[in-house]
Write an enzyme that holds these catalytic residues in place. Sequence first.
Site, PDB file in Angstrom:
ATOM      1  N   GLY A  62       0.944  -1.104   0.166  1.00  0.00           N
ATOM      2  CA  GLY A  62      -0.072   0.101   0.022  1.00  0.00           C
ATOM      3  C   GLY A  62       0.796   1.460  -0.166  1.00  0.00           C
ATOM      4  N   GLY A  63       2.303   1.237   0.310  1.00  0.00           N
ATOM      5  CA  GLY A  63       2.915   2.391   0.036  1.00  0.00           C
ATOM      6  C   GLY A  63       2.828   3.510   1.228  1.00  0.00           C
ATOM      7  N   THR A  70       8.605   3.564  -6.875  1.00  0.00           N
ATOM      8  CA  THR A  70       9.267   3.556  -5.300  1.00  0.00           C
ATOM      9  C   THR A  70       8.905   4.605  -4.809  1.00  0.00           C
ATOM     10  N   SER A 105       7.963   8.305  -2.743  1.00  0.00           N
ATOM     11  CA  SER A 105       8.880   9.403  -2.089  1.00  0.00           C
ATOM     12  C   SER A 105       9.035   9.316  -0.762  1.00  0.00           C
ATOM     13  N   GLU A 142       5.334  29.870   6.965  1.00  0.00           N
ATOM     14  CA  GLU A 142       5.190  29.241   5.690  1.00  0.00           C
ATOM     15  C   GLU A 142       6.330  30.503   4.797  1.00  0.00           C
ATOM     16  N   MET A 177       2.385  15.053  -6.637  1.00  0.00           N
ATOM     17  CA  MET A 177       2.711  13.590  -5.981  1.00  0.00           C
ATOM     18  C   MET A 177       1.323  13.345  -4.985  1.00  0.00           C
ATOM     19  N   ALA A 182      -1.983  10.402  -4.881  1.00  0.00           N
ATOM     20  CA  ALA A 182      -2.373   9.019  -5.060  1.00  0.00           C
ATOM     21  C   ALA A 182      -2.761   8.689  -6.281  1.00  0.00           C
ATOM     22  N   HIS A 205     -32.014  19.264  -4.787  1.00  0.00           N
ATOM     23  CA  HIS A 205     -31.980  20.123  -3.576  1.00  0.00           C
ATOM     24  C   HIS A 205     -32.597  19.350  -2.352  1.00  0.00           C
TER      25      HIS A 205
HETATM   26  P1  FAD Z   1       4.361   5.375  -2.646  1.00  0.00           P
HETATM   27  O1  FAD Z   1       3.082   5.321  -2.026  1.00  0.00           O
HETATM   28  O2  FAD Z   1       5.439   6.201  -1.885  1.00  0.00           O
HETATM   29  O3  FAD Z   1       4.780   3.832  -2.650  1.00  0.00           O
HETATM   30  C1  FAD Z   1       6.013   3.340  -2.950  1.00  0.00           C
HETATM   31  C2  FAD Z   1       6.212   2.073  -2.231  1.00  0.00           C
HETATM   32  O4  FAD Z   1       7.751   1.508  -2.792  1.00  0.00           O
HETATM   33  C3  FAD Z   1       6.697   2.110  -0.933  1.00  0.00           C
HETATM   34  O5  FAD Z   1       5.954   1.109  -0.317  1.00  0.00           O
HETATM   35  C4  FAD Z   1       8.056   1.684  -0.611  1.00  0.00           C
HETATM   36  O6  FAD Z   1       8.282   1.018   0.509  1.00  0.00           O
HETATM   37  C5  FAD Z   1       8.545   0.963  -2.012  1.00  0.00           C
HETATM   38  N1  FAD Z   1       9.882   1.062  -2.380  1.00  0.00           N
HETATM   39  C6  FAD Z   1      10.660   2.124  -2.439  1.00  0.00           C
HETATM   40  N2  FAD Z   1      11.887   1.451  -3.094  1.00  0.00           N
HETATM   41  C7  FAD Z   1      11.776   0.257  -3.120  1.00  0.00           C
HETATM   42  C8  FAD Z   1      12.567  -0.692  -3.503  1.00  0.00           C
HETATM   43  N3  FAD Z   1      13.880  -0.538  -3.835  1.00  0.00           N
HETATM   44  N4  FAD Z   1      12.428  -2.329  -3.474  1.00  0.00           N
HETATM   45  C9  FAD Z   1      10.923  -2.506  -3.110  1.00  0.00           C
HETATM   46  N5  FAD Z   1      10.004  -1.402  -2.494  1.00  0.00           N
HETATM   47  C10 FAD Z   1      10.436  -0.333  -2.580  1.00  0.00           C
HETATM   48  N6  FAD Z   1      -2.390  11.907  -1.873  1.00  0.00           N
HETATM   49  C11 FAD Z   1      -3.425  11.965  -2.131  1.00  0.00           C
HETATM   50  O7  FAD Z   1      -3.937  11.927  -3.275  1.00  0.00           O
HETATM   51  N7  FAD Z   1      -4.556  12.203  -1.372  1.00  0.00           N
HETATM   52  C12 FAD Z   1      -4.186  12.300  -0.017  1.00  0.00           C
HETATM   53  O8  FAD Z   1      -5.138  12.750   0.851  1.00  0.00           O
HETATM   54  C13 FAD Z   1      -2.945  12.252   0.347  1.00  0.00           C
HETATM   55  N8  FAD Z   1      -2.580  12.363   1.819  1.00  0.00           N
HETATM   56  C14 FAD Z   1      -1.186  12.280   2.053  1.00  0.00           C
HETATM   57  C15 FAD Z   1      -0.876  12.391   3.356  1.00  0.00           C
HETATM   58  C16 FAD Z   1       0.345  12.294   3.823  1.00  0.00           C
HETATM   59  C17 FAD Z   1       0.706  12.679   5.327  1.00  0.00           C
HETATM   60  C18 FAD Z   1       1.287  11.983   2.790  1.00  0.00           C
HETATM   61  C19 FAD Z   1       2.905  11.778   3.298  1.00  0.00           C
HETATM   62  C20 FAD Z   1       1.063  12.047   1.620  1.00  0.00           C
HETATM   63  C21 FAD Z   1      -0.118  12.025   1.356  1.00  0.00           C
HETATM   64  N9  FAD Z   1      -0.734  11.773  -0.190  1.00  0.00           N
HETATM   65  C22 FAD Z   1      -1.865  12.086  -0.840  1.00  0.00           C
HETATM   66  C23 FAD Z   1       0.392  11.645  -1.167  1.00  0.00           C
HETATM   67  C24 FAD Z   1       0.444  10.201  -1.551  1.00  0.00           C
HETATM   68  O9  FAD Z   1       0.485   9.354  -0.554  1.00  0.00           O
HETATM   69  C25 FAD Z   1       1.268   9.700  -2.569  1.00  0.00           C
HETATM   70  O10 FAD Z   1       1.095  10.675  -3.758  1.00  0.00           O
HETATM   71  C26 FAD Z   1       1.283   8.415  -3.132  1.00  0.00           C
HETATM   72  O11 FAD Z   1       1.494   7.446  -2.085  1.00  0.00           O
HETATM   73  C27 FAD Z   1       2.148   8.098  -4.137  1.00  0.00           C
HETATM   74  O12 FAD Z   1       2.148   6.855  -4.678  1.00  0.00           O
HETATM   75  P2  FAD Z   1       3.526   5.886  -5.339  1.00  0.00           P
HETATM   76  O13 FAD Z   1       2.615   4.622  -5.577  1.00  0.00           O
HETATM   77  O14 FAD Z   1       4.044   6.772  -6.485  1.00  0.00           O
HETATM   78  O15 FAD Z   1       4.493   5.933  -4.184  1.00  0.00           O
HETATM   79  P1  NAD Z   2       3.722  20.764  -0.206  1.00  0.00           P
HETATM   80  O1  NAD Z   2       4.512  21.158  -1.375  1.00  0.00           O
HETATM   81  O2  NAD Z   2       2.014  20.865  -0.197  1.00  0.00           O
HETATM   82  O3  NAD Z   2       3.679  22.064   0.985  1.00  0.00           O
HETATM   83  C1  NAD Z   2       5.116  22.511   1.267  1.00  0.00           C
HETATM   84  C2  NAD Z   2       5.234  23.890   1.836  1.00  0.00           C
HETATM   85  O4  NAD Z   2       6.277  24.313   2.506  1.00  0.00           O
HETATM   86  C3  NAD Z   2       4.773  25.100   0.563  1.00  0.00           C
HETATM   87  O5  NAD Z   2       3.807  25.785   1.084  1.00  0.00           O
HETATM   88  C4  NAD Z   2       6.300  25.813   0.705  1.00  0.00           C
HETATM   89  O6  NAD Z   2       6.335  27.003   0.141  1.00  0.00           O
HETATM   90  C5  NAD Z   2       6.501  25.757   2.132  1.00  0.00           C
HETATM   91  N1  NAD Z   2       8.042  25.605   2.163  1.00  0.00           N
HETATM   92  C6  NAD Z   2       9.057  25.264   1.360  1.00  0.00           C
HETATM   93  N2  NAD Z   2      10.262  25.438   2.170  1.00  0.00           N
HETATM   94  C7  NAD Z   2      10.105  26.129   3.203  1.00  0.00           C
HETATM   95  C8  NAD Z   2      10.855  26.761   4.075  1.00  0.00           C
HETATM   96  N3  NAD Z   2      12.367  26.782   4.137  1.00  0.00           N
HETATM   97  N4  NAD Z   2      10.195  27.515   5.045  1.00  0.00           N
HETATM   98  C9  NAD Z   2       8.924  27.489   5.296  1.00  0.00           C
HETATM   99  N5  NAD Z   2       8.103  26.853   4.274  1.00  0.00           N
HETATM  100  C10 NAD Z   2       8.600  26.294   3.359  1.00  0.00           C
HETATM  101  O7  NAD Z   2       4.277  19.846   0.797  1.00  0.00           O
HETATM  102  P2  NAD Z   2       3.797  18.828   1.742  1.00  0.00           P
HETATM  103  O8  NAD Z   2       2.769  19.489   2.537  1.00  0.00           O
HETATM  104  O9  NAD Z   2       5.085  18.429   2.494  1.00  0.00           O
HETATM  105  O10 NAD Z   2       3.276  17.535   1.284  1.00  0.00           O
HETATM  106  C11 NAD Z   2       4.175  16.821   0.335  1.00  0.00           C
HETATM  107  C12 NAD Z   2       3.464  16.160  -0.702  1.00  0.00           C
HETATM  108  O11 NAD Z   2       2.363  15.238  -0.458  1.00  0.00           O
HETATM  109  C13 NAD Z   2       2.511  17.035  -1.501  1.00  0.00           C
HETATM  110  O12 NAD Z   2       2.992  17.226  -2.845  1.00  0.00           O
HETATM  111  C14 NAD Z   2       1.365  16.664  -1.442  1.00  0.00           C
HETATM  112  O13 NAD Z   2       0.542  16.884  -2.966  1.00  0.00           O
HETATM  113  C15 NAD Z   2       1.089  15.169  -0.915  1.00  0.00           C
HETATM  114  N6  NAD Z   2       0.039  15.307  -0.084  1.00  0.00           N
HETATM  115  C16 NAD Z   2      -1.041  15.324  -0.599  1.00  0.00           C
HETATM  116  C17 NAD Z   2      -2.311  15.386   0.304  1.00  0.00           C
HETATM  117  C18 NAD Z   2      -3.877  15.648  -0.438  1.00  0.00           C
HETATM  118  O14 NAD Z   2      -3.741  15.247  -1.489  1.00  0.00           O
HETATM  119  N7  NAD Z   2      -4.864  15.723   0.253  1.00  0.00           N
HETATM  120  C19 NAD Z   2      -1.949  15.401   1.699  1.00  0.00           C
HETATM  121  C20 NAD Z   2      -0.876  15.365   2.112  1.00  0.00           C
HETATM  122  C21 NAD Z   2       0.467  15.307   1.235  1.00  0.00           C
END
Ligand code: FAD
Ligand code: NAD
Length: 466
Positions: free
Chosen positions: A39-40, A143, A145, A203, A318, A320, A444
């Site tokens: 599930g990553g 893989t 981020s 920020e 970035m 899902a 509505h």
């Molecule tokens: P990942 O989900 O990062 O999966 C990569 C997988 O590869 C991992 O399990 C890792 O262990 C595995 N891996 C890496 N290297 C290797 C290797 N060499 N061998 C075997 N396995 C390996 N996005 C949304 O759209 N909606 C949200 O609400 C949202 N909320 C988020 C909240 C948080 C706190 C965070 C951190 C992120 C959120 N995101 C959200 C972003 C979302 O999680 C990512 O964009 C998404 O998971 C990316 O999917 P991916 O498959 O590219 O990689």
């Molecule tokens: P982000 O890119 O959304 O926000 C990072 C923020 O940090 C920006 O506003 C930027 O201007 C600020 N920043 C950068 N350098 C700074 C500094 N030196 N001092 C102060 N502020 C600084 O990144 P995030 O919130 O860490 O999330 C990471 C990724 O995960 C995003 O790309 C996002 O798409 C994904 N994510 C998505 C969701 C969702 O879809 N609801 C939820 C969580 C995470």
Amino acid sequence: MSKYDVAVIGSGPGGYVAAIRCAQLGMKTAIIEKYNTLGGTCLNVGCIPSKALLDSSHHYEEAIHHFEAHGIEIPGEVKLNFKKMIERKAAVVDQTTKGIDFLMNKNKIDVFTGMGSFKDATHITIDGEKKQTIEATNTIIATGSKPASLPFIELDKDRIITSTEALSLKEIPKHMIVIGGGVIGLELGQVYRRLGAEVSVVEYMDRIIPTMDSAQSKELTKVMKKQGVKFYVSHKVSAVAKKGKEVTVTATDKKDKEVTFTGDYCLVSVGRRAYTDGLKAENAGVKITERGQVDVNEHLQTNVKNIYAIGDVVRGAMLAHKASEEGSLVAEIIAGQKPHIDYNLIPGVVYTWPEVASVGKTEEQLKEAKVEYKSGQFPMRALGRSRASGDTDGFIKILSDKKTDEVLGVHMVGARAADLIAEAVVAMEFRASAEDIARMSHAHPTYAEAVKEAALAATDDRALHI
Ligand code: FAD
Ligand code: NAD
């Protein structure tokens, strides 16, 4: 040695969807994941656990602040069992990741647990309980981020933390200093504010969620300030130090004045970086960009023609759902089909309450591109549905081409915006005009009526209820 049509490295929403689609298309498929659960990031330490905590903390906030207005009185104090809240989150994650095991099984995908690395362009070594090598005609790198940081920050993962630790804290911070007013900072900042922490968001840019439409930044700032979150925009963080249980963050404001913040936790949420550590991409000759991403063409193919890459490890948002779309796309390309993704129509959502959702171009982007456009906006407070639920913050804004009326961007803040944005995506995929939306019947009373009203406003300023 086992031989596969496709090997997928990484089991996030990019990788596991790619694997399912490959299997559906008749390919013998393997998926390799270094962790014990599939599930990553998304399922384990991202989308799902953060939404579980957002939902739980929302219920708590409702019970404390809003139940009374609905005539619900709780005798005595509303008590918070934070340990239970975290346990519930873990159970939600567990159920969800087990669901992926089921899907792999159902689709006859072989799961390998261990770190995957390239031996060469067609062989992958898996370093798990035992070391083994498989052969793959095609490989999809998924893989993902990892959290990014700033060069001077030492993440101790105890007091100076990333989102991963913030999802599993043992106590509610007294004062959480959040560096970065992006998606993670605002979602998790809101969770801990609701649970009683003082939250200060520092920020760098002059507004929070700086890549979204500025009207959304303004509205969310207003609402979250009302909820007690403190914002320090245009502040450049220069140092983060820890002494015992105390964390000090130093920043300079736009007048170059030094400002210090003292708290017990500092959440670093300044973005994420592509993850290719240990992949040994060089053994296959796969090019990595200066930013550390796997370099791909418009078909998500690397410079090595049987190796593709998708999701957070390549350029673009970035998200899902973006990773999953790319997973399906690559599977179909390998199967000889000609799929397409319109990246302009990948919606972006912030799951605060009110929710923030967007698709297409912002007003700032249209102005910069010198596109002539019309704008129609409708406030949520004018809806009967919003008054009934008490969710009156926010608005829906539709931007359409001045000449053709084609919808170019839809931006919203409000209750259930995350779900409402799907209507805008459908409309834009079919290149609808604002008038097309305005002429469709919307049930509505619903929040979706604000979409119709904003479309009416964009058509020729004829919203009905303002
Ligand atoms: P990942 O989900 O990062 O999966 C990569 C997988 O590869 C991992 O399990 C890792 O262990 C595995 N891996 C890496 N290297 C290797 C290797 N060499 N061998 C075997 N396995 C390996 N996005 C949304 O759209 N909606 C949200 O609400 C949202 N909320 C988020 C909240 C948080 C706190 C965070 C951190 C992120 C959120 N995101 C959200 C972003 C979302 O999680 C990512 O964009 C998404 O998971 C990316 O999917 P991916 O498959 O590219 O990689
Ligand atoms: P982000 O890119 O959304 O926000 C990072 C923020 O940090 C920006 O506003 C930027 O201007 C600020 N920043 C950068 N350098 C700074 C500094 N030196 N001092 C102060 N502020 C600084 O990144 P995030 O919130 O860490 O999330 C990471 C990724 O995960 C995003 O790309 C996002 O798409 C994904 N994510 C998505 C969701 C969702 O879809 N609801 C939820 C969580 C995470």
